[in-house]
Design a protein around this motif. Sequence first.
Motif, PDB file in Angstrom:
ATOM      1  N   ALA A   1      51.930  65.639 -14.748  1.00  0.00           N
ATOM      2  CA  ALA A   1      51.543  65.002 -16.007  1.00  0.00           C
ATOM      3  C   ALA A   1      52.186  65.708 -17.197  1.00  0.00           C
ATOM      4  O   ALA A   1      52.597  65.059 -18.173  1.00  0.00           O
ATOM      5  N   GLU A   2      52.295  67.035 -17.131  1.00  0.00           N
ATOM      6  CA  GLU A   2      52.960  67.767 -18.207  1.00  0.00           C
ATOM      7  C   GLU A   2      54.423  67.347 -18.327  1.00  0.00           C
ATOM      8  O   GLU A   2      54.956  67.194 -19.434  1.00  0.00           O
TER       9      GLU A   2
ATOM     10  N   TYR B   1      58.875  64.230 -20.940  1.00  0.00           N
ATOM     11  CA  TYR B   1      60.010  63.303 -20.848  1.00  0.00           C
ATOM     12  C   TYR B   1      59.659  61.883 -21.284  1.00  0.00           C
ATOM     13  O   TYR B   1      60.553  61.105 -21.601  1.00  0.00           O
ATOM     14  N   ARG B   2      58.386  61.508 -21.257  1.00  0.00           N
ATOM     15  CA  ARG B   2      57.912  60.190 -21.663  1.00  0.00           C
ATOM     16  C   ARG B   2      58.718  59.071 -20.988  1.00  0.00           C
ATOM     17  O   ARG B   2      59.374  58.253 -21.650  1.00  0.00           O
TER      18      ARG B   2
ATOM     19  N   THR C   1      51.652  61.422  -8.227  1.00  0.00           N
ATOM     20  CA  THR C   1      52.269  60.571  -9.247  1.00  0.00           C
ATOM     21  C   THR C   1      51.248  59.614  -9.840  1.00  0.00           C
ATOM     22  O   THR C   1      51.136  59.482 -11.072  1.00  0.00           O
ATOM     23  N   MET C   2      50.503  58.944  -8.980  1.00  0.00           N
ATOM     24  CA  MET C   2      49.535  57.973  -9.487  1.00  0.00           C
ATOM     25  C   MET C   2      48.413  58.677 -10.253  1.00  0.00           C
ATOM     26  O   MET C   2      47.935  58.163 -11.276  1.00  0.00           O
ATOM     27  N   ALA C   3      48.015  59.873  -9.796  1.00  0.00           N
ATOM     28  CA  ALA C   3      46.982  60.623 -10.515  1.00  0.00           C
ATOM     29  C   ALA C   3      47.509  61.132 -11.851  1.00  0.00           C
ATOM     30  O   ALA C   3      46.787  61.126 -12.863  1.00  0.00           O
ATOM     31  N   ALA C   4      48.767  61.576 -11.881  1.00  0.00           N
ATOM     32  CA  ALA C   4      49.352  62.066 -13.131  1.00  0.00           C
ATOM     33  C   ALA C   4      49.416  60.961 -14.174  1.00  0.00           C
ATOM     34  O   ALA C   4      49.162  61.196 -15.363  1.00  0.00           O
ATOM     35  N   LEU C   5      49.754  59.761 -13.748  1.00  0.00           N
ATOM     36  CA  LEU C   5      49.804  58.642 -14.690  1.00  0.00           C
ATOM     37  C   LEU C   5      48.433  58.398 -15.321  1.00  0.00           C
ATOM     38  O   LEU C   5      48.333  58.076 -16.512  1.00  0.00           O
ATOM     39  N   GLU C   6      47.378  58.573 -14.528  1.00  0.00           N
ATOM     40  CA  GLU C   6      46.025  58.392 -15.056  1.00  0.00           C
ATOM     41  C   GLU C   6      45.656  59.485 -16.051  1.00  0.00           C
ATOM     42  O   GLU C   6      44.806  59.282 -16.924  1.00  0.00           O
TER      43      GLU C   6
ATOM     44  N   ALA D   1      48.472  59.268 -21.430  1.00  0.00           N
ATOM     45  CA  ALA D   1      48.275  58.024 -22.180  1.00  0.00           C
ATOM     46  C   ALA D   1      49.505  57.133 -22.092  1.00  0.00           C
ATOM     47  O   ALA D   1      49.620  56.149 -22.820  1.00  0.00           O
ATOM     48  N   LEU D   2      50.422  57.466 -21.189  1.00  0.00           N
ATOM     49  CA  LEU D   2      51.674  56.726 -21.078  1.00  0.00           C
ATOM     50  C   LEU D   2      51.473  55.450 -20.268  1.00  0.00           C
ATOM     51  O   LEU D   2      50.614  55.385 -19.384  1.00  0.00           O
ATOM     52  N   THR D   3      52.289  54.451 -20.560  1.00  0.00           N
ATOM     53  CA  THR D   3      52.188  53.172 -19.849  1.00  0.00           C
ATOM     54  C   THR D   3      53.562  52.710 -19.386  1.00  0.00           C
ATOM     55  O   THR D   3      54.061  51.658 -19.803  1.00  0.00           O
ATOM     56  N   PRO D   4      54.208  53.478 -18.529  1.00  0.00           N
ATOM     57  CA  PRO D   4      55.524  53.058 -18.041  1.00  0.00           C
ATOM     58  C   PRO D   4      55.408  51.952 -16.997  1.00  0.00           C
ATOM     59  O   PRO D   4      54.329  51.703 -16.442  1.00  0.00           O
TER      60      PRO D   4
END
Length: 277
Positions: free
Chosen positions: A120-121, A126-127, A152-157, A160-163
């Motif tokens: 997540a960091e 890199y956003r 990966t899926m946990a990091a996205l949660e 606040a990013l929405t790729p």
Amino acid sequence: MTDRPLTLMAVHAHPDDEATGTGGVLARYAAEGIRTVLVTCTDGGCGDGPGGAKPGDPGHDPAAVALIRRQELEASRDVLKISDLEMLDYADSGMMGWPSNDAPGSFWQTPVEEGAARLAELMRHYRPDVVVTYDENGFYGHPDHIQAHRITMAALEMTALTPKVYWTTMPRSGMRRFGEIMREFHPDMPEPDPAEAAAMAEIGLPDDEITTWVDTTAFSGQKFDALAAHASQGENIFFLKMGKERFGELMGMETFVRVKDPTGAAVPENDLFAGLR
């Protein structure tokens, strides 16, 4: 508008996975001026040692193997023109059922929350506009691929990013073609037993369930050369024996399932960045 470049982040388990699974899109999008970020989760220490030595065999030193594989990964990065390489450096867990699955410090034993927090960091830094990783079964059940999916899926949660988010896959038609070419190069290969044949038939997805088909044929030579950079690994030798032309025929189309999409782009699509440019 922002001056920040469009960014693709690929999260892979081992050195060489970037070449086999996403070498084409990494090369293609780099050529289009998109920032490409590769996150490799493990050190690859359970890979082949000198002479094809497997973990536990005489002459297999995981630390030495990891060093070789890091050097190969750097060479692959250069071939694919990857902008940024990040190594999480967890210990390779080996294939499902190996004793190394239970080793302290292995990726498989790492709490998902810990790995996800580190990833997540990187995502916040890199956003990424597009994130690519494996499905929940790691495509073929490898523990490190499964764990890469989970973090990966946990990091996205956690962000606040929405790729746009994609999972790599293969069409069943492509898997059948792969089997045909294997038999062409290995005519003495024994027929799989019924259980093996049934399991192989379930790898990948029916063609009509694939949302995204990206033609990377023009970059299949780079993909081949990136895989050649990982020549210490025996499973890659089959692909290299094909030669670039046959390799491009089989591996020139890279396919994905889109699982998150903030753009509303129609599917099927032929561009991971559809709706973003």
